[in-house]
Design a protein around this motif. Structure first.
Motif, mmCIF file in Angstrom:
data_model
loop_
_atom_site.group_PDB
_atom_site.id
_atom_site.type_symbol
_atom_site.label_atom_id
_atom_site.label_comp_id
_atom_site.label_asym_id
_atom_site.label_seq_id
_atom_site.Cartn_x
_atom_site.Cartn_y
_atom_site.Cartn_z
ATOM 1 N N ILE A 59 0.867 -1.168 0.000
ATOM 2 C CA ILE A 59 0.000 0.000 0.000
ATOM 3 C C ILE A 59 0.907 1.222 0.000
ATOM 4 O O ILE A 59 1.582 1.521 0.994
ATOM 5 C CB ILE A 59 -0.927 0.006 1.232
ATOM 6 C CG1 ILE A 59 -1.727 -1.298 1.286
ATOM 7 C CG2 ILE A 59 -1.853 1.206 1.193
ATOM 8 C CD1 ILE A 59 -2.423 -1.524 2.600
ATOM 9 N N ALA A 60 0.963 1.903 -1.134
ATOM 10 C CA ALA A 60 1.782 3.108 -1.252
ATOM 11 C C ALA A 60 1.069 4.243 -0.518
ATOM 12 O O ALA A 60 -0.065 4.583 -0.837
ATOM 13 C CB ALA A 60 1.990 3.458 -2.722
ATOM 14 N N LEU A 61 1.734 4.836 0.490
ATOM 15 C CA LEU A 61 1.126 5.825 1.363
ATOM 16 C C LEU A 61 1.574 7.239 0.998
ATOM 17 O O LEU A 61 2.756 7.473 0.714
ATOM 18 C CB LEU A 61 1.486 5.543 2.824
ATOM 19 C CG LEU A 61 1.031 4.189 3.390
ATOM 20 C CD1 LEU A 61 1.509 4.043 4.824
ATOM 21 C CD2 LEU A 61 -0.485 4.052 3.306
ATOM 22 N N PHE A 117 6.100 16.650 -5.214
ATOM 23 C CA PHE A 117 5.281 15.941 -4.230
ATOM 24 C C PHE A 117 5.829 14.525 -4.143
ATOM 25 O O PHE A 117 6.002 13.859 -5.164
ATOM 26 C CB PHE A 117 3.827 15.943 -4.704
ATOM 27 C CG PHE A 117 2.892 15.125 -3.872
ATOM 28 C CD1 PHE A 117 2.590 15.482 -2.572
ATOM 29 C CD2 PHE A 117 2.282 13.992 -4.405
ATOM 30 C CE1 PHE A 117 1.701 14.725 -1.806
ATOM 31 C CE2 PHE A 117 1.394 13.233 -3.655
ATOM 32 C CZ PHE A 117 1.103 13.606 -2.354
ATOM 33 N N VAL A 118 6.120 14.052 -2.939
ATOM 34 C CA VAL A 118 6.861 12.796 -2.799
ATOM 35 C C VAL A 118 6.103 11.806 -1.917
ATOM 36 O O VAL A 118 5.283 12.196 -1.078
ATOM 37 C CB VAL A 118 8.274 13.050 -2.220
ATOM 38 C CG1 VAL A 118 9.145 13.749 -3.244
ATOM 39 C CG2 VAL A 118 8.203 13.863 -0.929
ATOM 40 N N TRP A 396 -1.868 10.799 -4.805
ATOM 41 C CA TRP A 396 -1.263 9.471 -4.911
ATOM 42 C C TRP A 396 -0.003 9.539 -5.766
ATOM 43 O O TRP A 396 -0.018 10.042 -6.898
ATOM 44 C CB TRP A 396 -2.273 8.495 -5.513
ATOM 45 C CG TRP A 396 -3.514 8.410 -4.675
ATOM 46 C CD1 TRP A 396 -3.674 7.731 -3.498
ATOM 47 C CD2 TRP A 396 -4.771 9.060 -4.928
ATOM 48 N NE1 TRP A 396 -4.949 7.910 -3.015
ATOM 49 C CE2 TRP A 396 -5.650 8.716 -3.867
ATOM 50 C CE3 TRP A 396 -5.259 9.897 -5.945
ATOM 51 C CZ2 TRP A 396 -6.952 9.180 -3.794
ATOM 52 C CZ3 TRP A 396 -6.551 10.368 -5.881
ATOM 53 C CH2 TRP A 396 -7.393 10.001 -4.803
ATOM 54 N N ASN A 397 1.081 9.020 -5.247
ATOM 55 C CA ASN A 397 2.345 9.023 -5.966
ATOM 56 C C ASN A 397 3.284 8.024 -5.311
ATOM 57 O O ASN A 397 3.403 7.978 -4.090
ATOM 58 C CB ASN A 397 2.987 10.420 -5.930
ATOM 59 C CG ASN A 397 4.423 10.392 -6.421
ATOM 60 O OD1 ASN A 397 4.740 9.714 -7.385
ATOM 61 N ND2 ASN A 397 5.297 11.108 -5.728
ATOM 62 N N ASP A 405 6.574 16.288 -11.550
ATOM 63 C CA ASP A 405 6.710 16.517 -10.110
ATOM 64 C C ASP A 405 5.393 16.523 -9.357
ATOM 65 O O ASP A 405 5.317 16.987 -8.218
ATOM 66 C CB ASP A 405 7.466 17.826 -9.839
ATOM 67 C CG ASP A 405 8.954 17.712 -10.167
ATOM 68 O OD1 ASP A 405 9.493 16.593 -10.017
ATOM 69 O OD2 ASP A 405 9.569 18.708 -10.572
ATOM 70 N N CYS A 406 4.311 15.971 -9.966
ATOM 71 C CA CYS A 406 2.991 16.002 -9.309
ATOM 72 C C CYS A 406 2.655 17.429 -8.877
ATOM 73 O O CYS A 406 2.105 17.653 -7.795
ATOM 74 C CB CYS A 406 2.956 15.093 -8.089
ATOM 75 S SG CYS A 406 2.459 13.406 -8.437
#
Length: 561
Positions: A59-61, A117-118, A396-397, A405-406
Motif C-alpha cells: 500500500i503506497a502511502l 510531491f513525494v 497518490w504518488n 513533479d505532481c
C-alpha cells in the motif's frame, strides 16, 4: 464459530448482489499489475493505493502536504528588458526577441521549476498461507462507501481485507479477517524506496511499527502503524530498519528529470515489522504526520492520534461510510437500467474494441471522478493544517521524482480538477484553492515586479504547495495562470452565493490580477489594449530558427483577460 461462517456467507452473497446491480463498484478478478492499476483511497489528507496482492500486499502511502523544499522562488530581473522585448515582438522579430529572452530565462527542460510531491512510504502486509493455492480472487472499490475490499480463498478458507481512509478519524483503517477462527497470520511492514536524498529510520515493538524520514533540506515526516488483533497473539518482527535490497540510486543532478520507480516490491519483508499469529482478525490503524501537524515529535503526534482512535472496526467503518455518503450521494447519474455483470476491465476493453462506450462505463467514469475528487480534495477538520489543492495525481504518488513533479499546472490541469465540482454539488472543495493562491500572494507580487515591472500579482504556469514556480522560454509570455484559476473560483461564487467567500477570499485575488493587467497591457497600433509579449502555454510556433512560444496577443490570453 457457526456465527462466524454465517457472517461470511451473508457477506459474500451481499457483495455479489451489489456487483451485479450497482454502477458504484469498480471491480476486477485479479490483483493490480502495477501501481497505476491500484484502487485509491483517501480522506483529502492521507492517501493509499491498494494493489491487492494476496501474498505480499503493498500500500503506497501519501500525505497531501509532503513536498520537498530544496527550491525557492528565484528572481530573473527581466523587467528592465521588457521595453526592448516588446519592441522586437511588435516588429515581428521573434528570433531576436527569443535570443534576448534566454539570456536570463532558461530554455524549457534546462532548469529546476519547483519542488516535487513525494511518497511517504510503503505499508506491506505479508499473510502466511503456506503453499496453499489462491482461488476465487476478487478486488473491488465501492465508490458509494469509499471502501476497497479484497477477497480470495486459500486452503479452503475465505480471506477478506477491507481498506478505507477515514475523514472522521483522520487515519487509514485496514481489517484482515477470515471465514475460520484463528486463521489470520502474517507480518506488517513499513519501508521506503531507496532515495539518496532521504534518511530513513525505523523501529518496532509488539503491535506497532514506526518509520521516520528526513530529506537533506530538512523536510521531515513520520508514519506509525498500530496493530490490534482479536484472538491469537502479537509477536515481534524486524526491530531495526532494513532498506530494500539493491544499490542506492545516484544523485539527481539533471534538472527536470522524472525518476520513476523501477524496483519490484520485495518478496520477503523489509524495513521494520511486527507480526500476528492465529488471530481471528487483525485491525491496522495508520497515522502520518509532517511538520505542519507537529513541529517537534512527529512520532508522538501519530501515537496520540492512534491511541485516541476507537478500535471497533464496525464503528469506524459505519462513521466513515455515513460521512462519505453525505457528500457522495448528493448527485447521481443513471443511464442504464441493466445490471452490471462484467468487470470494469471488460467494460473498458469492450469500449476500446468497439469504439462505443457503454452507458455503464459512462456512469462509472462520472462516479469515479467524484470519488477521486473527494478522496484527494476534501478539506481537513478545522484544527488541521490547510488543505493542499488536488495535484496532478490527486494525492497518490509512488515515485521520488514523479511525472511533472505532481505539481500544480495552472495552464489546464488544476482547472480540470475543479471545473465540475460545483456542478456536482461539492462546493466545499473549492475554498482551499483560494486559500492556496492567497498563501502564494507575496511571491506572486514579487514575480510580477521581477519579470515585468508590474504591480499586482503573477502566478506562473507551474507552482508547488509553497512556491510560485520557475518560468522558462515556453511559458514566459503567458500571464493568464492566475486569471484562469480565479475563473473557477468565480464559478464557485456563482453557484454558492457565498458573500463571505467573495469578500474575503476571491475579491483580494481578483484585485491583484486586475492591478497586474492594468500595468501590463499596452496599446496596439489600433488603440486596443493588448498583452505584449503573449503566448499560448506550451505551444511553440513553427517557422522560427528554434522552438519558440512568444507571440502576438494569443486568443487564450485575450479570452482570460
Amino acid at each position: 464459530m457457526q456465527d462466524h461462517v454465517d457472517h461470511y456467507n451473508f457477506w459474500q452473497k451481499h457483495v455479489e448482489r451489489r456487483i451485479m446491480r450497482s454502477s458504484h463498484v469498480i471491480w476486477s478478478k485479479k490483483p493490480a499489475g502495477d501501481w497505476a492499476e491500484g484502487y485509491p483511497i483517501g480522506n483529502g489528507r492521507l492517501g493509499g493505493m491498494i494493489l491487492g496482492d494476496p501474498l505480499r500486499e503493498r500500500i503506497a502511502l501519501n500525505h497531501d502536504r509532503l513536498w520537498r523544499n530544496f527550491w525557492t522562488f528565484q528572481e530573473h530581473r527581466t523587467a528592465a528588458d521588457l521595453p526592448e522585448l516588446r519592441r522586437l515582438c511588435t516588429a515581428g522579430k521573434w528570433d531576436e526577441a527569443h535570443d534576448l529572452l534566454i539570456r536570463k530565462i532558461p530554455v524549457s527542460g534546462q532548469a529546476l521549476y519547483l519542488n516535487p510531491f513525494v511518497p511517504a512510504c510503503d505499508l506491506g502486509v505479508y499473510p502466511y498461507h503456506g503453499d496453499d493455492a489462491i482461488t476465487e480472487y476478487q478486488r473491488r472499490l465501492d465508490l458509494d462507501a469509499a471502501v476497497v475490499e479484497v477477497s480470495y480463498v486459500a486452503g479452503g478458507v475465505r480471506y477478506r481485507r477491507e481498506y478505507f481512509s477515514s475523514w472522521p478519524a483522520g487515519v487509514l483503517v485496514i481489517r484482515l479477517s477470515a471465514s475460520q477462527a484463528g486463521r489470520v497470520r502474517g507480518e506488517v511492514t513499513l519501508s521506503r524506496l531507496l532515495d539518496p536524498d532521504c534518511d530513513v529510520t525505523g523501529s518496532s515493538r509488539l503491535g506497532e511499527v514506526v518509520l521516520e524520514g528526513a530529506f537533506e533540506e530538512g523536510v521531515r515526516f513520520a508514519t506509525v502503524v498500530r496493530v490490534v488483533q482479536r484472538g491469537g497473539r502479537l509477536t515481534g518482527g524486524r526491530r531495526e530498519y532494513q532498506p530494500p535490497a539493491g544499490p542506492l540510486p545516484p544523485k539527481d543532478l539533471n534538472g527536470l528529470q522524472f525518476i520513476f520507480r523501477e524496483q519490484d516490491y520485495p518478496h520477503d519483508p523489509v524495513g521494520v515489522s511486527t507480526c500476528f499469529d492465529c488471530a481471528d482478525e487483525a485491525l491496522l490503524l495508520v497515522a502520518m504526520a509532517t511538520e505542519d501537524e507537529a513541529a517537534g515529535d512527529l512520532v508522538g503526534w501519530c501515537r496520540d492520534k492512534l491511541h485516541s482512535t476507537p478500535t471497533d472496526f464496525d464503528q469506524l467503518r459505519a462513521e466513515h461510510v455515513l460521512d462519505h455518503q453525505r457528500l457522495y450521494r448528493r448527485v447521481s447519474l443513471n443511464l442504464s437500467p441493466q445490471p452490471q455483470t462484467v468487470t470494469t476491465e471488460e467494460l473498458i476493453e469492450e469500449a476500446r474494441d468497439s469504439g462505443d462506450t457503454s452507458p455503464a462505463l459512462f456512469e462509472q467514469m462520472f462516479d469515479m471522478g467524484r470519488y477521486l475528487a473527494l478522496a484527494s480534495g476534501r478539506p481537513p477538520a478545522p484544527d488541521q493544517p490547510a488543505k493542499a489543492p488536488i495535484n496532478l495525481q490527486g494525492i497518490w504518488n509512488q515515485d521520488r521524482r514523479p511525472a511533472w513533479d505532481c505539481d500544480y499546472h495552472l495552464d489546464l490541469n488544476l482547472q480540470m480538477c475543479y471545473w465540475p465540482l460545483s456542478m456536482a454539488n461539492l462546493e466545499e472543495l473549492l475554498p482551499p484553492v483560494a486559500d492556496w493562491l492567497t498563501s502564494l500572494l507575496p511571491q506572486a507580487q514579487r514575480a510580477a515586479m521581477d519579470l515585468f515591472g508590474c504591480r499586482g500579482a503573477l502566478w506562473s504556469g507551474v507552482c508547488d504547495l509553497r512556491h510560485v514556480g520557475n518560468v522558462d522560454d515556453l511559458c514566459f509570455g503567458w500571464t493568464g495562470a492566475g486569471a484562469w484559476v480565479a475563473q473557477i473560483l468565480w464559478h464557485h461564487w456563482e453557484y454558492s452565493g457565498d458573500r463571505a467567500f467573495l469578500r474575503d477570499k476571491l475579491y483580494p485575488v481578483l484585485k491583484e490580477i486586475g492591478q497586474f493587467y492594468e500595468d501590463y497591457l499596452i496599446e496596439d497600433q489600433r488603440g486596443r489594449l493588448a498583452p505584449v509579449p503573449s503566448a499560448s502555454p506550451e505551444m511553440g510556433i513553427k517557422g522560427r530558427k528554434r522552438y519558440s512560444a512568444l507571440s502576438s496577443p494569443s486568443a487564450m490570453d485575450l479570452e482570460l483577460i
